[in-house]
Design a protein around this motif. Sequence first.
Motif, short mmCIF file in Angstrom:
data_model
loop_
_atom_site.label_atom_id
_atom_site.label_comp_id
_atom_site.label_asym_id
_atom_site.label_seq_id
_atom_site.Cartn_x
_atom_site.Cartn_y
_atom_site.Cartn_z
N GLN A 1 0.85 -1.18 0.00
CA GLN A 1 0.00 0.00 0.00
C GLN A 1 0.89 1.24 0.00
OE1 GLN A 1 -2.71 0.43 3.31
NE2 GLN A 1 -3.66 2.26 2.46
N ASP A 2 1.89 1.24 0.85
CA ASP A 2 2.92 2.27 0.89
C ASP A 2 4.16 1.63 1.50
OD1 ASP A 2 2.46 2.29 3.72
OD2 ASP A 2 0.87 3.78 3.44
N GLU A 3 5.10 2.46 1.92
CA GLU A 3 6.36 1.92 2.43
C GLU A 3 6.21 1.21 3.77
OE1 GLU A 3 9.38 1.98 0.95
OE2 GLU A 3 8.50 2.89 -0.83
N SER A 4 5.09 1.41 4.46
CA SER A 4 4.93 0.83 5.79
C SER A 4 3.82 -0.21 5.90
CB SER A 4 4.67 1.94 6.82
OG SER A 4 3.48 2.64 6.49
N VAL A 5 2.99 -0.35 4.86
CA VAL A 5 1.86 -1.28 4.91
C VAL A 5 1.87 -2.15 3.66
CG1 VAL A 5 -0.65 -1.53 4.99
CG2 VAL A 5 0.46 0.30 6.28
N ALA A 6 1.63 -3.44 3.86
CA ALA A 6 1.56 -4.39 2.74
C ALA A 6 0.36 -5.31 2.94
CB ALA A 6 2.85 -5.21 2.64
N PHE A 7 0.01 -6.02 1.86
CA PHE A 7 -1.12 -6.95 1.89
C PHE A 7 -0.71 -8.27 1.26
CE2 PHE A 7 -2.96 -2.72 1.88
CZ PHE A 7 -3.94 -2.80 2.87
N GLY A 8 -1.42 -9.32 1.67
CA GLY A 8 -1.19 -10.64 1.08
C GLY A 8 -2.49 -11.42 1.03
N VAL A 9 -2.56 -12.39 0.11
CA VAL A 9 -3.74 -13.26 0.00
C VAL A 9 -3.30 -14.71 0.20
CG1 VAL A 9 -5.19 -11.77 -1.40
CG2 VAL A 9 -3.49 -13.23 -2.53
N GLY A 10 -4.19 -15.51 0.83
CA GLY A 10 -3.81 -16.85 1.21
C GLY A 10 -4.60 -17.94 0.54
N SER A 11 -4.08 -19.16 0.66
CA SER A 11 -4.74 -20.33 0.09
C SER A 11 -6.06 -20.64 0.80
CB SER A 11 -3.81 -21.54 0.17
OG SER A 11 -3.45 -21.81 1.52
N ASP A 12 -6.28 -20.06 1.99
CA ASP A 12 -7.56 -20.23 2.69
C ASP A 12 -8.55 -19.13 2.34
OD1 ASP A 12 -6.28 -18.14 3.92
OD2 ASP A 12 -6.58 -18.86 5.98
N GLY A 13 -8.19 -18.27 1.36
CA GLY A 13 -9.06 -17.18 0.93
C GLY A 13 -8.90 -15.90 1.70
N SER A 14 -8.07 -15.88 2.73
CA SER A 14 -7.93 -14.71 3.59
C SER A 14 -7.18 -13.58 2.89
CB SER A 14 -7.21 -15.07 4.89
OG SER A 14 -5.91 -15.57 4.61
N VAL A 15 -7.53 -12.34 3.26
CA VAL A 15 -6.84 -11.14 2.79
C VAL A 15 -6.21 -10.49 4.02
CG1 VAL A 15 -7.05 -8.95 1.57
CG2 VAL A 15 -8.56 -10.86 0.97
N MET A 16 -4.87 -10.47 4.07
CA MET A 16 -4.14 -10.04 5.25
C MET A 16 -3.51 -8.66 5.04
SD MET A 16 -4.56 -12.65 7.23
CE MET A 16 -3.37 -12.23 8.53
N ARG A 17 -3.48 -7.87 6.13
CA ARG A 17 -2.78 -6.58 6.13
C ARG A 17 -1.60 -6.66 7.10
NH1 ARG A 17 -6.54 -1.62 7.11
NH2 ARG A 17 -7.17 -2.99 8.84
N TYR A 18 -0.44 -6.14 6.68
CA TYR A 18 0.79 -6.24 7.48
C TYR A 18 1.34 -4.85 7.77
CZ TYR A 18 0.80 -11.13 5.91
OH TYR A 18 0.46 -12.44 5.64
N ASP A 19 1.69 -4.61 9.02
CA ASP A 19 2.45 -3.42 9.39
C ASP A 19 3.93 -3.78 9.25
OD1 ASP A 19 3.98 -1.51 10.87
OD2 ASP A 19 2.19 -0.90 11.95
N LEU A 20 4.61 -3.17 8.29
CA LEU A 20 5.99 -3.56 7.98
C LEU A 20 7.01 -3.04 8.98
CD1 LEU A 20 5.94 -3.09 4.09
CD2 LEU A 20 5.59 -5.19 5.42
N HIS A 21 6.58 -2.18 9.89
CA HIS A 21 7.49 -1.72 10.95
C HIS A 21 7.44 -2.65 12.16
CE1 HIS A 21 8.41 1.80 8.70
NE2 HIS A 21 7.23 2.39 8.86
N SER A 22 6.23 -3.01 12.57
CA SER A 22 6.09 -3.83 13.77
C SER A 22 5.94 -5.31 13.47
CB SER A 22 4.89 -3.36 14.57
OG SER A 22 3.68 -3.59 13.85
N GLY A 23 5.54 -5.65 12.24
CA GLY A 23 5.27 -7.04 11.90
C GLY A 23 3.87 -7.47 12.27
N ALA A 24 3.06 -6.57 12.85
CA ALA A 24 1.68 -6.91 13.22
C ALA A 24 0.84 -7.14 11.97
CB ALA A 24 1.08 -5.79 14.06
N GLN A 25 -0.16 -7.99 12.09
CA GLN A 25 -1.01 -8.31 10.96
C GLN A 25 -2.44 -8.50 11.42
OE1 GLN A 25 -0.56 -12.74 9.75
NE2 GLN A 25 1.45 -12.17 10.55
N ASP A 26 -3.38 -8.26 10.47
CA ASP A 26 -4.79 -8.51 10.74
C ASP A 26 -5.47 -8.93 9.44
OD1 ASP A 26 -4.42 -5.74 9.87
OD2 ASP A 26 -6.58 -5.56 10.12
N THR A 27 -6.62 -9.56 9.58
CA THR A 27 -7.38 -10.03 8.43
C THR A 27 -8.47 -9.01 8.11
OG1 THR A 27 -6.99 -12.34 9.02
CG2 THR A 27 -8.79 -11.89 7.50
#
Length: 535
Positions: free
Chosen positions: A63-89
Motif C-alpha cells: 500500500q505504501d512503504e509501511s503497509v503491505a497486503f497478502g492473500v492466502g490459500s484459505d481465501g484470507s486477505v491479510m494486512r501487514y504493518d511492515l514496521h512492527s510485523g503486526a497483521q490482521d485479516t
Amino acid sequence: MIAARRKLESPAGDAISGVRFAPRSNNLLVSSWDSCLRLFDADSSELRLEAPSEAALLGCCFQDESVAFGVGSDGSVMRYDLHSGAQDTIGSHADIATCIECSDQTCQVITAGLDKKVVCWDMRIDKVIANLINANGEVESISLSGCNLMVAIGNSAYVYDLRNLKRPLQLKESPVDARIRCISSCVYFKGFAVGSVDGRVAVEISPSSNSNDSSYTFRCHPKAKNGRNHLVSVNDIVFNPLGLGSFVTGDDEGYVAIWDARNRRRLLELTRFGNSVASLSYSHGAHLLAVASSYTYQEANEFREELPEIHIFEMNELRSGSASAGSSGTKMQSGLLLLLHFSSSPPSSSDFPHLLSLSLSLSLLSALRFQFGGAAMSDEEHHFESKADAGASKTYPQQAGTIRKNGYIVIKNRPCKVVEVSTSKTGKHGHAKCHFVGIDIFNGKKLEDIVPSSHNCDVPHVTRTDYQLIDISEDGFLSLLTENGSTKDDLRLPTDDALLGQIKDGFAEGKDLVVTAMCSMGEEQICALKDIGPK
C-alpha cells in the motif's frame, strides 16, 4: 543493459508466489507457499521482516512503504504493518485467493480468486467496506493502470473502472486462443500485455493519441527444428515503469526475455534459470529487476529439486566497477537501454556522461550476435502476428490440479468433458494424483485417465456456433446459414436419436430452427437445437 546481478540468501522455504518492489524504495516484498511474508532490502540483500501466517501466501502488494497486503490459500486477505510485523485479516474469499493489487488513487485493495469473485476493499475508513464483482469464471490474474482494473478470465480480459464497478467498461475478447496465465497493464501509455499457458504473448498498445493502435501476438520461443511450438506457460509480464515501451516476460522453463513493444522485437534473453520463473518486478526507478526462480505449483516439475531463488539485476548501470572491463556484452546491453531511453525523450545535460560511454560502445552495438547475460541475441525468428492472423492450436496445456468438473480435457487423443475429478494426496510437492472421468463430446464414450496434479494435461479448444437451418438433403447433410450470409453444407445430422428426431420433426413442421455446432480438435457436430418460431 545489465551490469550486475546478485542473489538474495534464503528468500523462502517453499515455492515463491510473488515478488513486489516498494513504491518509493528498493525494499522487496516476497510471498511464498511456506506461509510467510518477507521484506528484503534489495540494495544490501538484508532480511528486514519475516511475518508468518496461517495459510500459504499466493500473492502480495504494497500500500505504501509501511503497509503491505497478502492473500492466502484459505481465501484470507491479510494486512501487514511492515514496521512492527503486526497483521490482521481485512476479509476473505470463499475459495483460494490468487491475486491482489492496491490502488493509491482510490485507496482500494483489489483481490480475486477461484470463487469467481473480484472484491474491492475500501481502506479509507476503519471498518473496511467491500464492493463485489461477480466474474463469470475463475480469475487467474489482475492488473491496475490508474483507475482501470484489468481482469483475466479464461482467454478474455475485462476492463473495469474502480470508480464504477457495476459493469465492465470493455471486453478484450480472446487476445490469445488459450487460457491467460498473467496480465499486465502499462500506466504510461494505453496498453496491456497478456501471457498464456501455451507460451503466447498478446500485446495491445496505443503509445500516443496520434498513433494507431498496435495489436499483435507472438510466441516467446520460436518453433523448434521439428516445427513444433514450445507450449510453455508465460508466468509473469512486467512493463518498464519509466514508459520506455519495453516489457519483460518470465516463463515456466526458466527463461526471462526483454522485448521492445513498439518495434516488435526481442532485445535480449537472460541466462536460463534452474527453476520456473514464478514472478518478476521492476523497482520504482527501473534500476533493479527482481526475478523469482521457483517451482510454481501451477505447472511445476515434481522432480525439480532446486531451492527457490531471487536474483536482483542492476539495469542501465555504466559504472566501471559494476562489470569486468572486458565485458563487451555488458556495454552493449547498457547502450541498448540508453538508445531506448533517448528515443523516447531527448537527453539532458546530466545525460552527457552516459552519452560519452555510449559512443565508446557504438561499434559493439552493430554486432548483434554478442553474448547477453550468458544468452545470445539470437537470429531465431519471432513471428509477431496481428491477432486476426494468429493461428490457433487444437489444444493448450493446463496443470492437472486446476482442471475442474464440467471443464474439458483430452483423454486418449479425444476431446472430453470432465464429469468427475478425484485427487489422492501422496506427497507435499505436487505428487498428488488426479483421476479424471470424461465423456467424449462427440461420441459419448466414457474415458478415464490418471495424471500427477502438477503435470500438464492437454485441454481442447471447444467452440460453439449457431446456424440457421435452411434445408436437409437426402443423404443427411444440413444446409446452414452463417452470420455473414453464406451457406455451410458440410455438417451431417447428429447421431443422437432424440436430437435427430427433434430436428427432422421441426423442419417437417415448417419451424424456423437454429442449430448449434460444437467444434474441437478438427471435428464438428450438431449438439443443440433452438426453435425460434414458425417460418
